[in-house]
Write a protein that holds these residues in place. Structure first.
Motif, PDB file in Angstrom:
ATOM      1  N   GLU A  43       0.838  -1.205   0.000  1.00 17.06           N
ATOM      2  CA  GLU A  43       0.000   0.000   0.000  1.00 17.06           C
ATOM      3  C   GLU A  43       0.870   1.250   0.000  1.00 17.06           C
ATOM      4  O   GLU A  43       0.602   2.208  -0.728  1.00 17.06           O
ATOM      5  N   ASN A  44       1.924   1.232   0.798  1.00 17.15           N
ATOM      6  CA  ASN A  44       2.806   2.394   0.898  1.00 17.15           C
ATOM      7  C   ASN A  44       3.418   2.753  -0.450  1.00 17.15           C
ATOM      8  O   ASN A  44       3.445   3.920  -0.839  1.00 17.15           O
ATOM      9  N   SER A  45       3.900   1.765  -1.179  1.00 22.85           N
ATOM     10  CA  SER A  45       4.542   2.074  -2.461  1.00 22.85           C
ATOM     11  C   SER A  45       3.530   2.544  -3.504  1.00 22.85           C
ATOM     12  O   SER A  45       3.866   3.328  -4.385  1.00 22.85           O
ATOM     13  N   VAL A  46       2.298   2.086  -3.386  1.00 22.41           N
ATOM     14  CA  VAL A  46       1.253   2.496  -4.329  1.00 22.41           C
ATOM     15  C   VAL A  46       0.859   3.956  -4.114  1.00 22.41           C
ATOM     16  O   VAL A  46       0.676   4.704  -5.065  1.00 22.41           O
ATOM     17  N   VAL A  47       0.760   4.372  -2.858  1.00 20.72           N
ATOM     18  CA  VAL A  47       0.276   5.724  -2.575  1.00 20.72           C
ATOM     19  C   VAL A  47       1.395   6.761  -2.470  1.00 20.72           C
ATOM     20  O   VAL A  47       1.125   7.960  -2.419  1.00 20.72           O
ATOM     21  N   LYS A  48       2.647   6.305  -2.469  1.00 19.37           N
ATOM     22  CA  LYS A  48       3.776   7.211  -2.254  1.00 19.37           C
ATOM     23  C   LYS A  48       3.834   8.345  -3.287  1.00 19.37           C
ATOM     24  O   LYS A  48       3.986   9.508  -2.922  1.00 19.37           O
ATOM     25  N   SER A  49       3.696   8.038  -4.568  1.00 20.90           N
ATOM     26  CA  SER A  49       3.782   9.101  -5.579  1.00 20.90           C
ATOM     27  C   SER A  49       2.603  10.069  -5.465  1.00 20.90           C
ATOM     28  O   SER A  49       2.760  11.272  -5.667  1.00 20.90           O
ATOM     29  N   PHE A  50       1.437   9.552  -5.097  1.00 18.23           N
ATOM     30  CA  PHE A  50       0.282  10.424  -4.900  1.00 18.23           C
ATOM     31  C   PHE A  50       0.501  11.323  -3.698  1.00 18.23           C
ATOM     32  O   PHE A  50       0.226  12.532  -3.745  1.00 18.23           O
TER      33      PHE A  50
END
Length: 86
Positions: A43-50
């Motif tokens: 989840e962290n890597s998915v939302v990091k750029s956002f």
């Protein structure tokens, strides 16, 4: 044939996934990626750029406020603000 299978007919290892996304979606996943290896990012890597985009959009010069707001260090906020793609 896949459409006739119930949760009980599928491997027990799929039980949590069926509970999370439903049997119809698990069957679609089997059609799409069955037999292959599928990597599911954290989840962290998915939302990091956002999150980083939000930080840049909301930056008003106050590193401390953004650090508190997003639960990261001031240094991380500085790095995000100052990051330039090559």
């Amino acid at each position: 044939m896949l459409e006739y299978l119930t949760k009980e007919d599928l491997p027990e290892s799929l039980g949590d996934i069926i509970d999370a996304i439903g049997i119809v979606n698990v069957k679609e996943l089997i059609k799409l990626a069955g037999g292959g290896n599928v990597y599911i990012p954290s989840e962290n890597s998915v939302v990091k750029s956002f999150r980083n985009k939000l930080i840049k959009e909301n930056f008003d010069g106050n590193y401390k406020d953004l650090a508190r707001r997003f639960g990261i260090t001031e240094m991380q906020v500085r790095n995000i603000i100052n990051y330039k793609k090559a």
